[in-house]
Design an enzyme around this catalytic site. Structure first.
Site, PDB file in Angstrom:
ATOM      1  N   CYS A  64      68.543  -4.965  -4.215  1.00  0.00           N
ATOM      2  CA  CYS A  64      69.088  -3.324  -3.720  1.00  0.00           C
ATOM      3  C   CYS A  64      68.507  -2.336  -4.775  1.00  0.00           C
ATOM      4  CB  CYS A  64      70.653  -3.089  -3.630  1.00  0.00           C
ATOM      5  SG  CYS A  64      70.556  -1.644  -3.128  1.00  0.00           S
ATOM      6  N   ASN A  96      57.635  -7.383  -9.508  1.00  0.00           N
ATOM      7  CA  ASN A  96      56.400  -8.004  -9.041  1.00  0.00           C
ATOM      8  C   ASN A  96      56.327  -7.425  -7.793  1.00  0.00           C
ATOM      9  OD1 ASN A  96      54.288 -10.305  -9.065  1.00  0.00           O
ATOM     10  ND2 ASN A  96      55.188 -11.089  -7.477  1.00  0.00           N
ATOM     11  N   GLU A  97      55.175  -7.048  -7.361  1.00  0.00           N
ATOM     12  CA  GLU A  97      54.790  -6.714  -6.245  1.00  0.00           C
ATOM     13  C   GLU A  97      56.218  -6.243  -5.164  1.00  0.00           C
ATOM     14  OE1 GLU A  97      53.761 -10.132  -3.660  1.00  0.00           O
ATOM     15  OE2 GLU A  97      51.391  -9.922  -4.455  1.00  0.00           O
ATOM     16  N   GLU A 148      45.684 -10.575  -9.085  1.00  0.00           N
ATOM     17  CA  GLU A 148      45.973 -11.762  -8.096  1.00  0.00           C
ATOM     18  C   GLU A 148      44.593 -11.668  -7.176  1.00  0.00           C
ATOM     19  OE1 GLU A 148      49.554 -12.953  -6.839  1.00  0.00           O
ATOM     20  OE2 GLU A 148      51.085 -11.797  -8.134  1.00  0.00           O
ATOM     21  N   TYR A 193      51.385 -26.094  -2.586  1.00  0.00           N
ATOM     22  CA  TYR A 193      49.781 -25.390  -1.976  1.00  0.00           C
ATOM     23  C   TYR A 193      49.230 -25.109  -2.067  1.00  0.00           C
ATOM     24  CZ  TYR A 193      51.973 -30.008  -0.731  1.00  0.00           C
ATOM     25  OH  TYR A 193      52.676 -31.382  -0.052  1.00  0.00           O
TER      26      TYR A 193
HETATM   27  C1  GLA Z   1      52.020 -12.645  -4.219  1.00  0.00           C
HETATM   28  C2  GLA Z   1      52.538 -13.303  -5.700  1.00  0.00           C
HETATM   29  C3  GLA Z   1      52.428 -14.283  -6.254  1.00  0.00           C
HETATM   30  C4  GLA Z   1      51.872 -15.174  -5.755  1.00  0.00           C
HETATM   31  C5  GLA Z   1      51.278 -15.466  -4.925  1.00  0.00           C
HETATM   32  C6  GLA Z   1      50.723 -15.583  -3.844  1.00  0.00           C
HETATM   33  O1  GLA Z   1      50.843 -11.997  -4.463  1.00  0.00           O
HETATM   34  O2  GLA Z   1      52.908 -12.351  -6.623  1.00  0.00           O
HETATM   35  O3  GLA Z   1      54.150 -14.348  -7.006  1.00  0.00           O
HETATM   36  O4  GLA Z   1      53.466 -14.935  -4.822  1.00  0.00           O
HETATM   37  O5  GLA Z   1      51.304 -13.933  -3.797  1.00  0.00           O
HETATM   38  O6  GLA Z   1      49.885 -16.093  -2.603  1.00  0.00           O
HETATM   39 ZN    ZN Z   2      71.436  -1.298  -0.706  1.00  0.00          ZN
END
Ligand code: GLA
Ligand code: ZN
Length: 676
Positions: free
Chosen positions: A115, A149-150, A307, A357
């Site tokens: 959260c 991350n993302e 990435e 994979y």
């Molecule tokens: C995202 C994440 C990574 C990984 C890739 C796989 O971009 O940031 O940690 O999970 O996807 O495609």
């Molecule tokens: Zn929340």
């Protein structure tokens, strides 16, 4: 500049040695060297490892990893690891867990599950970011910080509800103003107490993700969630900067990801970075547009390709391999459009769980004798050879396309006139037409200065924010060419209709009035019939989706609808305003129209294509210190010939002199350096 400490296009990617026994590490070192890898992104998902309990931190594994990488000449993109919280934290402090769109309280699991308004989450993420910065601030391997991350996903918990009310108080000051902005007398929604306001999800105003009864609250919740997640990022950013004011900070973005307003985020990123995962059937002009958008976030500053997969993903329905040459081609596509790094997810393919994979530089077989590794190593060699020549070079585009996240939210939340309207697709139609003509394009936001452009195109500018209409007027007055389309100028920043006739605030500069908007069924078509030939535009074209029924109020009518009861009404107009002109495309025309229309526009402004390229060959340009770097990218499965004109240059990957007709092998790339 991104690459000051390591002045070349960085090459590497996500590396998770903590998921492996120590006996693989020497092999990693050996193979990284073979592949020309010089940057590793580490510690992305290691929070639980570094902090096994509330009071215990163990960074020895990380010390060892960073030292080892450094000994092997590899720099570090150091993540703060807050993209996934530890299980003990979720157990002890359930408030860190999100409540989802359906109103269900999540349990521990997955990632990106915290959260953003949990004080506990903020506290612990601040702490660990600070500890990492303190510990590694003087480490010579440290190149850049990678926060979390993302970022993404929304939360609808009580902490978020309370924070939302605070956010609303700041935005509106009084409930009167809020009630007005949301038009709450509709369906008897008047609020008399801030506490009556609840987050809009499937338990309240919304359903199916983007359907809502009240656009006002739904729009504000998106703004608020984007801000809340940004606040989490900023907390870590500030902590990192306390100890390492000179180390750049980024977080990896996701292109056109719908949930966050990246233009707002980019102000707080030292460097934009993003993760590029097209599918085999993603149009390459769409990927190009996404790179251009990422470059546009910080006004043209180069970005990091953080990435991409060397071969395949695992999370798409059909995870095709990148065909031979495609990884290299797509890597150069990113560089052509502003990337100063080429990085992968991931360096070693994992052994268990859902990403085993997913492609990697080192595959399960464990040695270098694979197609993927050979391609990676070959690209590594080339990037080494390019050195620092391309670093920090920029785009010199004269054409810009406007994209705005809030406008996207508003168009997608709109109930009517059609469910088929996809803002990003309409933007892409314009981009694609220009792209195919070989024109350099900048993707810009609504805050970007327009004066450096000759042509600005704002497809479906449904929401006109305060001051934007004046900005467009000044641009056109001074000689600029502005283009907008159907369903533009309709609402203000709160999704309240601008009364007095569409396209509202844009009516003056466009010289038209749109009286009604017709939505066409998926297979239905109307026609755009040119009144007379206008450059490349002539004859009859098809159109669909939406048809605005417009009247000229001074604009010249260039084309009319060809059928239905509005046959003969204007479909394409141009209004002369000051020294410039403003075009209105009242419907969504076919690709042939788009191509002829864009050809007309660029010719009118004397903008020349970068090269004469056949279909399937992408061209892009970066410029620096009076030099031009022309990228030729052959997406075809056959050889192609491009005419680059008589100006001689040096092709950087071969060292050969080139001019005139240049032959590209299938999936081939050439980078031509020329003066001026
Ligand atoms: C995202 C994440 C990574 C990984 C890739 C796989 O971009 O940031 O940690 O999970 O996807 O495609
Ligand atoms: Zn929340």
């Amino acid at each position: 500049m991104i690459n000051e400490k390591l002045p070349k296009i960085w090459y590497g990617g996500d590396y998770n040695p903590e998921q492996w026994e120590a006996d693989t590490w020497a092999e990693d070192d050996r193979m990284f060297k073979l592949a020309g890898i010089d940057v590793a992104t580490i510690n992305v998902f290691s929070w639980a490892l570094s902090q096994p309990s509330e009071d215990e931190y163990r960074f020895e594994w990380l010390d060892e990893t960073i030292d080892r990488l450094h000994r092997n000449g590899i720099g570090v993109c150091l993540a703060t690891s807050t993209g996934a919280h530890p299980a003990w934290m979720a157990k002890k402090y359930p408030e860190v867990l999100r409540v989802d769109y359906q109103g269900r309280k999540r349990k521990f699991g997955g990632r990106h599950n915290s959260c953003p308004n949990s004080p506990v989450f903020r506290h612990f993420s601040r702490l660990i970011a600070g500890k990492l910065a303190e510990r590694y601030k003087d480490h010579p391997a440290l190149l850049i910080w990678h926060v979390s991350n993302e970022y993404g996903g929304y939360c609808y918990c009580d902490n978020c509800a309370a924070a939302f009310r605070e956010w609303l108080r700041k935005r509106y000051g009084t409930l009167d103003k809020l009630n007005k902005a949301w038009n709450t007398r509709f369906w008897g929604h008047t609020f008399y107490d801030w506490d009556e306001i609840v987050p809009p999800n499937a338990l309240s105003e919304e359903w199916d993700g983007n359907r809502t009864n009240f656009q006002g609250i739904s729009l504000d919740y998106r703004r608020f969630m984007s801000d809340s997640l940004l606040e989490c990022y900023k907390i870590e950013y500030d902590e990192l900067k306390k100890h390492t004011p000179n180390v750049p900070v980024t977080t990896n973005l996701m292109g056109f990801y719908p949930e966050l307003d990246y233009f707002k985020w980019a102000k707080h990123l030292d460097v934009v970075s993003w993760d590029n995962y097209p599918s085999l059937d993603t149009p390459f002009s769409f990927t190009a547009m996404t790179h251009d958008l990422m470059r546009g976030l910080k006004d043209g500053q180069p970005f990091m390709l953080m990435e991409q997969t060397p071969s395949q993903q695992n999370w798409q329905p059909y995870n095709s391999l990148k065909r031979p040459g495609v990884m290299r081609l797509w890597s150069y596509q990113a560089v052509a459009r502003g990337a100063d790094t080429v990085m992968f997810f991931q360096l070693r393919r994992s052994v268990g769980a859902c990403e085993k994979y997913h492609g990697a530089v080192i595959e399960h077989v464990g040695h270098e004798h694979t197609r993927v590794f050979r391609e990676v190593a070959e690209l590594g060699r080339e990037l080494g050879q390019l050195g620092d020549r391309l670093l920090d070079s920029r785009s010199a585009a004269k054409v810009a396309i406007v994209y705005d996240w809030e406008n996207r939210w508003a168009t997608e939340l709109s109930s009517g006139p059609t469910v088929a309207l996809k803002y990003v697709d309409e933007v892409h139609k314009y981009y694609d037409a220009l792209f195919k003509l070989g024109v350099q394009i900048d993707m810009i936001g609504v805050e970007t200065d327009l004066s450096r452009y000759d042509i600005v195109i704002a497809p479906v500018l449904y929401m006109v924010k305060p001051g934007y209409a004046q900005k467009v007027e000044s641009f056109v007055e001074a000689g600029g060419t502005f283009v907008t389309t159907f369903f533009s100028g309709i609402v203000n920043e709160n999704d309240i209709v601008t009364l007095g006739g569409y396209p509202g605030e844009l009516r003056k500069v466009l010289g038209i009035w749109a009286e009604e908007i017709d939505a066409l069924f998926p297979d239905a078509r109307n026609q755009v019939v040119m009144k007379e030939t206008k450059g490349a535009l002539n004859g009859t074209y098809e159109c669909g989706l939406l048809c605005d029924l417009i009247h000229s109020e001074g604009a010249e009518v260039l084309a009319e609808y060809g059928s239905d009861f509005y046959k003969g009404m204007p479909a394409l107009t141009v209004n002369r305003y000051g020294k410039g002109e403003a075009w209105y495309v009242a419907t969504s025309p076919d690709a042939r129209f788009m191509s002829d229309f864009m050809a007309n526009l660029i010719e009118g402004k004397g903008i020349r294509p970068l090269a004469q390229a056949p279909a399937g060959v992408e061209v892009a340009e970066r410029v620096k210190n009076g030099k031009s770097f022309l990228f030729l990218l052959n997406h075809n499965a056959e050889e192609a010939v491009v005419d680059i004109g008589e100006r001689r240059g040096v092709e950087l990957l071969s060292g050969l002199e080139v001019s005139g007709a240049v032959t590209l092998p299938a999936k081939g790339v050439k980078i031509v350096e020329r003066e001026g």
